[in-house]
Design an enzyme around this catalytic site. Structure first.
Site, PDB file in Angstrom:
ATOM      1  N   LYS A 198      29.839  -5.599  34.196  1.00 29.35           N
ATOM      2  CA  LYS A 198      28.797  -4.724  33.677  1.00 29.35           C
ATOM      3  C   LYS A 198      27.640  -5.697  32.598  1.00 29.35           C
ATOM      4  O   LYS A 198      27.281  -5.281  31.854  1.00 29.35           O
ATOM      5  CB  LYS A 198      29.415  -3.668  32.682  1.00 29.35           C
ATOM      6  N   ASP A 233      39.186   4.379  29.973  1.00 29.51           N
ATOM      7  CA  ASP A 233      38.703   5.424  29.555  1.00 29.51           C
ATOM      8  C   ASP A 233      39.122   6.612  30.199  1.00 29.51           C
ATOM      9  O   ASP A 233      39.223   7.828  29.593  1.00 29.51           O
ATOM     10  CB  ASP A 233      36.951   5.266  29.742  1.00 29.51           C
TER      11      ASP A 233
END
Length: 495
Positions: A198, A233
Protein backbone atom coordinates in the site's frame (compact mmCIF):
# COMPACT_ATOMS: atom_id res chain seq x y z
CA UNK A 1 -22.80 -10.36 -37.22
CA UNK A 2 -26.48 -11.11 -37.82
CA UNK A 3 -29.12 -9.32 -35.79
CA UNK A 4 -30.29 -12.69 -34.44
CA UNK A 5 -26.98 -12.97 -32.56
CA UNK A 6 -27.36 -9.52 -30.99
CA UNK A 7 -28.67 -9.72 -27.41
CA UNK A 8 -31.73 -7.64 -26.41
CA UNK A 9 -29.50 -5.37 -24.30
CA UNK A 10 -27.69 -4.24 -27.44
CA UNK A 11 -30.56 -4.64 -29.90
CA UNK A 12 -32.77 -2.18 -28.02
CA UNK A 13 -30.17 0.54 -28.55
CA UNK A 14 -29.92 0.11 -32.32
CA UNK A 15 -31.79 2.70 -34.42
CA UNK A 16 -34.93 1.25 -35.92
CA UNK A 17 -34.72 0.39 -39.60
CA UNK A 18 -36.61 -2.23 -41.54
CA UNK A 19 -33.89 -3.22 -44.00
CA UNK A 20 -31.02 -1.84 -46.05
CA UNK A 21 -33.57 -0.73 -48.67
CA UNK A 22 -35.19 1.69 -46.23
CA UNK A 23 -31.98 3.50 -45.29
CA UNK A 24 -32.74 6.32 -47.69
CA UNK A 25 -35.05 7.66 -44.98
CA UNK A 26 -32.26 7.74 -42.42
CA UNK A 27 -29.96 10.68 -42.04
CA UNK A 28 -26.24 10.12 -42.41
CA UNK A 29 -25.88 10.74 -38.67
CA UNK A 30 -28.28 7.92 -37.84
CA UNK A 31 -26.51 5.61 -40.25
CA UNK A 32 -23.23 6.45 -38.54
CA UNK A 33 -24.72 5.72 -35.13
CA UNK A 34 -26.03 2.36 -36.34
CA UNK A 35 -22.66 1.52 -37.89
CA UNK A 36 -20.87 2.35 -34.66
CA UNK A 37 -23.32 0.42 -32.51
CA UNK A 38 -22.97 -2.63 -34.70
CA UNK A 39 -19.20 -2.36 -34.62
CA UNK A 40 -18.90 -2.27 -30.84
CA UNK A 41 -21.80 -4.68 -30.23
CA UNK A 42 -19.38 -7.65 -30.64
CA UNK A 43 -17.10 -6.17 -27.94
CA UNK A 44 -20.04 -5.98 -25.52
CA UNK A 45 -21.37 -9.41 -26.53
CA UNK A 46 -17.96 -11.01 -25.99
CA UNK A 47 -17.56 -9.22 -22.66
CA UNK A 48 -20.98 -10.43 -21.44
CA UNK A 49 -20.16 -13.97 -22.56
CA UNK A 50 -16.71 -14.02 -20.93
CA UNK A 51 -17.93 -12.50 -17.66
CA UNK A 52 -21.13 -14.54 -17.35
CA UNK A 53 -21.53 -16.22 -13.96
CA UNK A 54 -24.53 -18.55 -14.33
CA UNK A 55 -25.40 -21.08 -11.64
CA UNK A 56 -23.06 -23.88 -12.86
CA UNK A 57 -20.09 -21.46 -12.77
CA UNK A 58 -21.07 -20.31 -9.28
CA UNK A 59 -21.34 -23.93 -8.11
CA UNK A 60 -17.85 -24.64 -9.40
CA UNK A 61 -16.46 -21.53 -7.64
CA UNK A 62 -18.14 -22.45 -4.32
CA UNK A 63 -16.91 -26.07 -4.52
CA UNK A 64 -13.38 -24.98 -5.47
CA UNK A 65 -13.31 -22.40 -2.65
CA UNK A 66 -14.25 -25.11 -0.10
CA UNK A 67 -11.63 -27.52 -1.54
CA UNK A 68 -8.90 -24.84 -1.51
CA UNK A 69 -9.77 -24.00 2.11
CA UNK A 70 -9.25 -27.64 3.12
CA UNK A 71 -5.94 -27.83 1.25
CA UNK A 72 -4.74 -24.61 2.92
CA UNK A 73 -5.73 -25.90 6.38
CA UNK A 74 -3.88 -29.19 5.80
CA UNK A 75 -0.45 -27.68 5.24
CA UNK A 76 1.06 -24.21 4.76
CA UNK A 77 1.30 -23.57 1.02
CA UNK A 78 -1.24 -26.31 0.27
CA UNK A 79 -3.40 -24.02 -1.91
CA UNK A 80 -3.77 -20.44 -3.18
CA UNK A 81 -5.52 -19.68 0.12
CA UNK A 82 -3.07 -19.05 2.95
CA UNK A 83 -5.64 -19.95 5.66
CA UNK A 84 -3.73 -17.94 8.29
CA UNK A 85 -4.33 -18.85 11.94
CA UNK A 86 -5.40 -15.83 13.99
CA UNK A 87 -4.70 -17.39 17.42
CA UNK A 88 -8.06 -15.99 18.50
CA UNK A 89 -9.73 -18.76 20.46
CA UNK A 90 -11.72 -16.56 22.84
CA UNK A 91 -14.50 -14.69 21.08
CA UNK A 92 -16.33 -11.77 22.74
CA UNK A 93 -19.23 -12.90 24.92
CA UNK A 94 -20.68 -9.58 26.09
CA UNK A 95 -19.34 -10.03 29.62
CA UNK A 96 -16.26 -7.90 28.93
CA UNK A 97 -15.77 -4.93 31.27
CA UNK A 98 -13.27 -2.11 31.45
CA UNK A 99 -11.47 0.43 29.28
CA UNK A 100 -9.72 -0.83 26.13
CA UNK A 101 -8.01 0.83 23.19
CA UNK A 102 -7.71 -0.05 19.50
CA UNK A 103 -5.17 1.08 16.93
CA UNK A 104 -5.90 0.52 13.24
CA UNK A 105 -2.96 0.89 10.85
CA UNK A 106 -3.89 -0.04 7.32
CA UNK A 107 -3.09 2.85 5.03
CA UNK A 108 -2.06 6.48 4.92
CA UNK A 109 -4.01 7.23 8.13
CA UNK A 110 -4.18 5.44 11.43
CA UNK A 111 -7.21 5.39 13.69
CA UNK A 112 -7.18 5.23 17.46
CA UNK A 113 -10.24 4.31 19.47
CA UNK A 114 -11.17 3.79 23.09
CA UNK A 115 -14.19 1.93 24.37
CA UNK A 116 -15.61 1.55 27.85
CA UNK A 117 -17.28 -1.84 28.21
CA UNK A 118 -19.92 -2.43 30.86
CA UNK A 119 -20.61 -6.16 30.68
CA UNK A 120 -23.89 -7.84 29.69
CA UNK A 121 -26.13 -5.10 31.12
CA UNK A 122 -24.45 -1.95 29.81
CA UNK A 123 -22.46 -3.37 26.84
CA UNK A 124 -20.67 -0.44 25.14
CA UNK A 125 -20.90 2.45 27.59
CA UNK A 126 -18.99 4.96 25.44
CA UNK A 127 -16.56 5.17 22.50
CA UNK A 128 -14.26 7.88 21.16
CA UNK A 129 -11.93 7.83 18.20
CA UNK A 130 -9.45 10.00 16.38
CA UNK A 131 -7.75 9.74 12.99
CA UNK A 132 -4.19 10.82 12.26
CA UNK A 133 -2.57 11.27 8.82
CA UNK A 134 0.86 9.71 8.42
CA UNK A 135 3.34 12.17 6.85
CA UNK A 136 4.58 10.84 3.52
CA UNK A 137 8.23 10.93 4.53
CA UNK A 138 7.50 8.45 7.33
CA UNK A 139 6.11 5.98 4.79
CA UNK A 140 9.63 5.82 3.31
CA UNK A 141 11.58 6.34 6.54
CA UNK A 142 12.80 4.07 9.31
CA UNK A 143 10.77 1.65 11.37
CA UNK A 144 11.66 3.53 14.57
CA UNK A 145 10.48 6.88 13.17
CA UNK A 146 7.12 5.46 12.02
CA UNK A 147 6.33 3.63 15.26
CA UNK A 148 7.49 6.58 17.38
CA UNK A 149 5.02 8.79 15.46
CA UNK A 150 2.19 6.27 16.04
CA UNK A 151 3.07 5.88 19.74
CA UNK A 152 3.12 9.68 20.11
CA UNK A 153 -0.38 9.86 18.56
CA UNK A 154 -1.60 7.16 20.95
CA UNK A 155 -0.11 9.04 23.92
CA UNK A 156 -1.86 12.29 22.94
CA UNK A 157 -5.15 10.46 22.49
CA UNK A 158 -4.80 8.71 25.87
CA UNK A 159 -4.17 12.06 27.60
CA UNK A 160 -7.68 13.22 26.59
CA UNK A 161 -9.26 10.31 28.48
CA UNK A 162 -12.00 11.36 30.89
CA UNK A 163 -15.74 11.49 31.41
CA UNK A 164 -17.21 7.99 31.08
CA UNK A 165 -13.79 6.44 30.46
CA UNK A 166 -12.17 4.98 33.54
CA UNK A 167 -9.11 2.76 33.94
CA UNK A 168 -9.07 0.82 37.24
CA UNK A 169 -6.18 1.69 39.52
CA UNK A 170 -2.96 -0.22 38.93
CA UNK A 171 -3.79 -1.36 35.38
CA UNK A 172 -1.92 -0.82 32.17
CA UNK A 173 -4.01 0.29 29.20
CA UNK A 174 -4.41 -2.61 26.75
CA UNK A 175 -4.65 -2.24 22.97
CA UNK A 176 -6.04 -4.30 20.13
CA UNK A 177 -3.75 -3.62 17.17
CA UNK A 178 -5.30 -3.98 13.71
CA UNK A 179 -2.41 -4.21 11.28
CA UNK A 180 -3.55 -4.64 7.68
CA UNK A 181 -0.27 -5.65 6.06
CA UNK A 182 1.04 -9.17 5.34
CA UNK A 183 2.05 -10.70 8.69
CA UNK A 184 2.94 -14.20 9.80
CA UNK A 185 1.13 -14.34 13.11
CA UNK A 186 2.95 -16.33 15.80
CA UNK A 187 0.58 -15.81 18.76
CA UNK A 188 -2.40 -13.63 19.70
CA UNK A 189 0.00 -10.78 20.53
CA UNK A 190 2.86 -11.19 18.07
CA UNK A 191 3.39 -11.31 14.32
CA UNK A 192 6.31 -11.01 11.91
CA UNK A 193 5.96 -8.47 9.08
CA UNK A 194 6.43 -10.25 5.73
CA UNK A 195 6.55 -7.06 3.63
CA UNK A 196 5.11 -3.57 3.48
CA UNK A 197 2.41 -2.88 0.84
CA UNK A 198 0.00 0.00 0.00
CA UNK A 199 2.79 2.44 -0.83
CA UNK A 200 4.82 1.93 2.37
CA UNK A 201 8.57 1.27 2.06
CA UNK A 202 9.70 1.52 5.68
CA UNK A 203 13.19 0.19 6.37
CA UNK A 204 14.07 -2.09 9.25
CA UNK A 205 10.65 -3.66 9.96
CA UNK A 206 10.40 -6.62 7.57
CA UNK A 207 11.19 -9.84 9.45
CA UNK A 208 10.48 -8.21 12.82
CA UNK A 209 7.59 -8.57 15.27
CA UNK A 210 5.39 -5.50 14.67
CA UNK A 211 3.94 -5.75 18.20
CA UNK A 212 7.46 -5.47 19.69
CA UNK A 213 8.10 -2.47 17.40
CA UNK A 214 5.00 -0.72 18.77
CA UNK A 215 5.50 -1.75 22.42
CA UNK A 216 9.12 -0.49 22.33
CA UNK A 217 8.01 2.82 20.76
CA UNK A 218 5.38 3.27 23.50
CA UNK A 219 8.07 2.68 26.13
CA UNK A 220 10.29 5.30 24.47
CA UNK A 221 7.35 7.74 24.59
CA UNK A 222 6.71 6.90 28.25
CA UNK A 223 3.20 5.68 27.36
CA UNK A 224 1.74 3.17 29.81
CA UNK A 225 0.14 0.86 27.20
CA UNK A 226 0.68 -2.65 25.85
CA UNK A 227 -0.68 -4.62 22.88
CA UNK A 228 -2.70 -7.63 24.04
CA UNK A 229 -4.11 -8.65 20.63
CA UNK A 230 -2.76 -8.34 17.08
CA UNK A 231 -5.59 -8.74 14.56
CA UNK A 232 -6.32 -8.59 10.87
CA UNK A 233 -9.13 -6.15 9.95
CA UNK A 234 -11.38 -9.02 8.81
CA UNK A 235 -10.87 -10.82 12.13
CA UNK A 236 -11.69 -7.56 13.95
CA UNK A 237 -14.91 -7.26 11.94
CA UNK A 238 -15.97 -10.78 12.95
CA UNK A 239 -15.20 -10.11 16.63
CA UNK A 240 -17.03 -6.76 16.58
CA UNK A 241 -20.15 -8.28 15.01
CA UNK A 242 -20.00 -11.38 17.24
CA UNK A 243 -20.17 -9.17 20.35
CA UNK A 244 -23.73 -8.19 19.41
CA UNK A 245 -24.83 -11.43 17.79
CA UNK A 246 -23.72 -14.96 18.77
CA UNK A 247 -24.80 -16.28 15.35
CA UNK A 248 -22.00 -14.46 13.47
CA UNK A 249 -19.73 -17.14 11.96
CA UNK A 250 -18.17 -15.39 8.92
CA UNK A 251 -16.88 -11.87 8.20
CA UNK A 252 -16.17 -10.46 4.75
CA UNK A 253 -14.61 -7.15 3.76
CA UNK A 254 -15.54 -5.82 0.34
CA UNK A 255 -13.88 -2.46 -0.11
CA UNK A 256 -10.81 -1.34 -2.03
CA UNK A 257 -9.51 -4.85 -1.38
CA UNK A 258 -11.27 -7.94 -0.10
CA UNK A 259 -10.85 -10.74 2.42
CA UNK A 260 -12.87 -13.18 4.48
CA UNK A 261 -12.47 -15.03 7.77
CA UNK A 262 -14.63 -17.50 9.67
CA UNK A 263 -14.94 -19.50 12.88
CA UNK A 264 -13.26 -22.90 12.47
CA UNK A 265 -13.09 -25.99 14.65
CA UNK A 266 -9.53 -26.58 15.84
CA UNK A 267 -9.85 -30.32 15.10
CA UNK A 268 -10.46 -29.40 11.43
CA UNK A 269 -7.02 -27.77 11.08
CA UNK A 270 -4.43 -30.52 10.42
CA UNK A 271 -1.54 -28.03 10.20
CA UNK A 272 -2.07 -27.05 13.86
CA UNK A 273 -0.39 -30.36 14.75
CA UNK A 274 -1.98 -31.05 18.10
CA UNK A 275 -2.08 -27.51 19.50
CA UNK A 276 -4.92 -27.20 21.98
CA UNK A 277 -7.53 -24.48 22.28
CA UNK A 278 -9.65 -23.89 25.38
CA UNK A 279 -12.77 -23.20 23.31
CA UNK A 280 -12.01 -25.76 20.58
CA UNK A 281 -12.51 -23.03 17.97
CA UNK A 282 -10.48 -20.29 16.38
CA UNK A 283 -10.83 -17.66 13.64
CA UNK A 284 -9.09 -18.48 10.35
CA UNK A 285 -8.14 -15.65 7.98
CA UNK A 286 -8.59 -17.14 4.48
CA UNK A 287 -6.83 -14.39 2.47
CA UNK A 288 -9.36 -15.32 -0.23
CA UNK A 289 -8.23 -12.57 -2.63
CA UNK A 290 -5.62 -15.07 -3.90
CA UNK A 291 -8.29 -17.59 -5.01
CA UNK A 292 -8.24 -18.22 -8.78
CA UNK A 293 -9.94 -21.54 -9.57
CA UNK A 294 -12.42 -21.44 -12.48
CA UNK A 295 -13.14 -17.71 -12.50
CA UNK A 296 -14.77 -16.31 -15.67
CA UNK A 297 -12.22 -13.84 -17.06
CA UNK A 298 -12.22 -11.55 -20.09
CA UNK A 299 -9.34 -10.28 -22.22
CA UNK A 300 -9.59 -7.01 -20.24
CA UNK A 301 -8.99 -8.84 -16.93
CA UNK A 302 -5.95 -10.56 -18.40
CA UNK A 303 -4.55 -7.25 -19.69
CA UNK A 304 -5.11 -5.55 -16.34
CA UNK A 305 -3.49 -8.43 -14.46
CA UNK A 306 -0.47 -8.42 -16.81
CA UNK A 307 -0.05 -4.65 -16.26
CA UNK A 308 -0.43 -4.87 -12.47
CA UNK A 309 2.37 -4.84 -9.87
CA UNK A 310 1.54 -8.48 -8.99
CA UNK A 311 0.78 -10.36 -12.26
CA UNK A 312 -0.82 -13.76 -11.74
CA UNK A 313 -1.67 -13.01 -8.10
CA UNK A 314 -4.86 -11.95 -6.26
CA UNK A 315 -7.10 -12.91 -9.20
CA UNK A 316 -10.29 -13.18 -7.10
CA UNK A 317 -9.57 -9.74 -5.61
CA UNK A 318 -9.05 -8.34 -9.13
CA UNK A 319 -12.52 -9.55 -10.22
CA UNK A 320 -14.59 -8.66 -7.14
CA UNK A 321 -13.02 -5.74 -5.22
CA UNK A 322 -13.44 -1.99 -5.44
CA UNK A 323 -9.92 -1.16 -6.55
CA UNK A 324 -10.36 -2.93 -9.88
CA UNK A 325 -14.00 -2.80 -11.09
CA UNK A 326 -13.77 0.76 -12.43
CA UNK A 327 -10.45 0.01 -14.14
CA UNK A 328 -11.89 -3.02 -15.98
CA UNK A 329 -14.77 -0.85 -17.21
CA UNK A 330 -12.31 1.85 -18.35
CA UNK A 331 -10.32 -0.68 -20.38
CA UNK A 332 -13.47 -1.90 -22.13
CA UNK A 333 -14.47 1.69 -22.96
CA UNK A 334 -10.99 2.42 -24.37
CA UNK A 335 -11.34 -0.47 -26.82
CA UNK A 336 -14.87 0.59 -27.77
CA UNK A 337 -13.65 4.16 -28.33
CA UNK A 338 -10.62 3.11 -30.37
CA UNK A 339 -12.19 0.32 -32.44
CA UNK A 340 -15.71 1.65 -32.86
CA UNK A 341 -15.76 5.41 -32.09
CA UNK A 342 -18.03 4.94 -29.05
CA UNK A 343 -17.57 8.62 -28.15
CA UNK A 344 -17.17 9.93 -31.70
CA UNK A 345 -13.98 10.40 -33.68
CA UNK A 346 -12.23 12.52 -31.05
CA UNK A 347 -11.71 10.78 -27.76
CA UNK A 348 -9.96 12.09 -24.67
CA UNK A 349 -6.45 11.28 -23.48
CA UNK A 350 -7.88 11.15 -19.94
CA UNK A 351 -9.74 7.95 -20.84
CA UNK A 352 -6.34 6.30 -21.36
CA UNK A 353 -5.22 7.09 -17.79
CA UNK A 354 -5.15 3.88 -15.70
CA UNK A 355 -7.51 3.88 -12.70
CA UNK A 356 -8.96 7.33 -13.52
CA UNK A 357 -12.44 5.75 -13.53
CA UNK A 358 -13.14 4.55 -10.00
CA UNK A 359 -15.69 2.06 -8.74
CA UNK A 360 -17.70 4.89 -7.05
CA UNK A 361 -18.12 6.34 -10.57
CA UNK A 362 -19.49 3.10 -12.03
CA UNK A 363 -21.81 2.69 -9.03
CA UNK A 364 -23.15 6.23 -9.57
CA UNK A 365 -23.64 5.55 -13.31
CA UNK A 366 -25.55 2.35 -12.57
CA UNK A 367 -27.87 4.17 -10.21
CA UNK A 368 -28.85 6.68 -12.92
CA UNK A 369 -32.47 5.95 -13.83
CA UNK A 370 -33.15 9.19 -15.75
CA UNK A 371 -34.55 8.96 -19.28
CA UNK A 372 -31.42 10.32 -20.97
CA UNK A 373 -28.93 8.97 -18.41
CA UNK A 374 -27.74 12.49 -17.57
CA UNK A 375 -25.59 11.34 -14.62
CA UNK A 376 -23.81 8.83 -16.88
CA UNK A 377 -23.13 11.64 -19.37
CA UNK A 378 -21.87 14.01 -16.63
CA UNK A 379 -19.49 11.42 -15.16
CA UNK A 380 -18.10 10.51 -18.59
CA UNK A 381 -17.56 14.19 -19.32
CA UNK A 382 -16.17 15.24 -15.92
CA UNK A 383 -14.03 12.20 -15.14
CA UNK A 384 -12.72 10.94 -18.48
CA UNK A 385 -13.38 14.00 -20.64
CA UNK A 386 -15.62 12.48 -23.32
CA UNK A 387 -18.94 13.61 -24.85
CA UNK A 388 -21.60 10.95 -25.23
CA UNK A 389 -24.99 10.50 -26.84
CA UNK A 390 -27.81 8.44 -25.31
CA UNK A 391 -26.81 5.30 -27.22
CA UNK A 392 -23.23 5.46 -25.96
CA UNK A 393 -24.46 6.04 -22.41
CA UNK A 394 -26.67 2.96 -22.57
CA UNK A 395 -23.72 0.89 -23.72
CA UNK A 396 -21.56 2.29 -20.90
CA UNK A 397 -24.32 1.40 -18.41
CA UNK A 398 -24.34 -2.17 -19.79
CA UNK A 399 -20.57 -2.47 -19.39
CA UNK A 400 -20.78 -1.27 -15.77
CA UNK A 401 -23.59 -3.73 -15.09
CA UNK A 402 -21.69 -6.65 -16.64
CA UNK A 403 -18.61 -6.09 -14.46
CA UNK A 404 -20.58 -5.39 -11.24
CA UNK A 405 -22.85 -8.39 -11.80
CA UNK A 406 -19.92 -10.76 -12.22
CA UNK A 407 -18.18 -9.29 -9.15
CA UNK A 408 -21.21 -9.53 -6.90
CA UNK A 409 -22.13 -13.04 -8.02
CA UNK A 410 -18.58 -14.35 -7.57
CA UNK A 411 -18.37 -12.78 -4.09
CA UNK A 412 -21.66 -14.51 -3.23
CA UNK A 413 -20.27 -17.83 -4.49
CA UNK A 414 -17.15 -17.34 -2.35
CA UNK A 415 -19.31 -16.82 0.74
CA UNK A 416 -21.28 -19.99 -0.02
CA UNK A 417 -17.98 -21.86 -0.47
CA UNK A 418 -16.99 -20.93 3.10
CA UNK A 419 -20.40 -21.87 4.49
CA UNK A 420 -20.36 -25.13 2.52
CA UNK A 421 -16.97 -26.12 3.99
CA UNK A 422 -18.22 -25.40 7.52
CA UNK A 423 -21.46 -27.32 6.93
CA UNK A 424 -19.61 -30.39 5.58
CA UNK A 425 -17.69 -30.61 8.88
CA UNK A 426 -20.65 -29.89 11.18
CA UNK A 427 -23.87 -31.13 9.61
CA UNK A 428 -26.79 -28.78 10.32
CA UNK A 429 -24.74 -26.39 12.44
CA UNK A 430 -24.55 -23.84 9.59
CA UNK A 431 -27.49 -24.47 7.26
CA UNK A 432 -29.82 -25.80 9.96
CA UNK A 433 -30.02 -22.60 11.97
CA UNK A 434 -29.62 -18.83 11.70
CA UNK A 435 -26.04 -18.08 10.56
CA UNK A 436 -24.82 -14.51 10.11
CA UNK A 437 -22.20 -13.23 7.65
CA UNK A 438 -20.92 -9.81 8.79
CA UNK A 439 -20.04 -7.55 5.85
CA UNK A 440 -17.91 -4.41 5.93
CA UNK A 441 -16.32 -2.19 3.29
CA UNK A 442 -17.31 0.71 1.07
CA UNK A 443 -17.98 -1.44 -2.02
CA UNK A 444 -20.65 -3.46 -0.21
CA UNK A 445 -22.04 -0.40 1.58
CA UNK A 446 -22.26 2.02 -1.34
CA UNK A 447 -22.98 -0.12 -4.42
CA UNK A 448 -26.60 -1.33 -4.24
CA UNK A 449 -26.54 -3.22 -7.57
CA UNK A 450 -23.44 -5.15 -6.50
CA UNK A 451 -25.03 -5.93 -3.13
CA UNK A 452 -28.16 -7.28 -4.83
CA UNK A 453 -26.16 -9.47 -7.23
CA UNK A 454 -24.23 -10.91 -4.27
CA UNK A 455 -27.43 -11.76 -2.38
CA UNK A 456 -29.03 -13.22 -5.54
CA UNK A 457 -26.06 -15.57 -6.00
CA UNK A 458 -26.28 -16.79 -2.39
CA UNK A 459 -30.02 -17.40 -2.76
CA UNK A 460 -29.59 -19.28 -6.06
CA UNK A 461 -26.82 -21.51 -4.72
CA UNK A 462 -28.52 -22.40 -1.45
CA UNK A 463 -32.13 -22.46 -2.63
CA UNK A 464 -35.07 -20.67 -1.02
CA UNK A 465 -35.28 -22.80 2.15
CA UNK A 466 -31.62 -22.88 3.21
CA UNK A 467 -30.96 -19.27 2.21
CA UNK A 468 -33.59 -18.12 4.77
CA UNK A 469 -31.16 -19.16 7.52
CA UNK A 470 -28.17 -17.28 6.08
CA UNK A 471 -28.30 -13.62 7.10
CA UNK A 472 -25.90 -11.18 5.43
CA UNK A 473 -25.61 -8.09 7.62
CA UNK A 474 -23.73 -4.84 7.16
CA UNK A 475 -21.35 -4.30 10.09
CA UNK A 476 -20.05 -0.77 9.56
CA UNK A 477 -16.60 -0.02 11.00
CA UNK A 478 -16.83 -3.14 13.14
CA UNK A 479 -13.11 -3.86 13.00
CA UNK A 480 -12.10 -1.01 15.35
CA UNK A 481 -14.37 -2.00 18.20
CA UNK A 482 -13.63 -5.64 17.34
CA UNK A 483 -9.91 -5.08 17.97
CA UNK A 484 -10.67 -3.44 21.33
CA UNK A 485 -12.95 -6.37 22.22
CA UNK A 486 -10.20 -8.87 21.36
CA UNK A 487 -7.85 -6.87 23.59
CA UNK A 488 -10.50 -7.35 26.31
CA UNK A 489 -10.99 -11.08 25.73
CA UNK A 490 -7.21 -11.56 25.79
CA UNK A 491 -6.61 -9.20 28.71
CA UNK A 492 -4.04 -10.20 31.30
CA UNK A 493 -6.52 -9.02 33.94
CA UNK A 494 -9.59 -10.92 35.11
CA UNK A 495 -12.86 -9.27 34.08
Amino acid sequence: MSMTATPPAVRSYLPRGRSHKSTSGLSRARMAVRSNLLSFAPILINLQRDCAAPLPVLRHVADAMAADMRAGLAVDGGSDLKMILSYVDNLPTGNEKGLFYALDLGGTNFRVLRVQLGGKEERVVATEFDQVSIPQELMFGTSEALFDFIASGLAKFAQKEGGKFHLPHGRTREIGFTFSFPVKQTSIDSGILIKWTKGFAVSGTAGKDVVSCLNEAMQRQGTDMRVSALVNDTVGTLAGARYWDDDVMVAVILGTGTNACYVERVDSIPKLEGQKSISGRTIVNTEWGAFSNGLPLSEFDRQMDADSINPGEQIFEKTISGMYLGEIVRRVLVQMAEDADLFGEHTSAKLSTPFILGTPHISAMQQDSSKNLEAVGSILNDVVGVDSNINARKIVWEVCDTIAKRGGRLAGAGIVGILQKMEEDSKGVIYGKRTVVAMDGGLYEHYPHYRKYLQDAVNELLGSELSKNIVIEHSKDGSGIGAALLAATNSKYEH
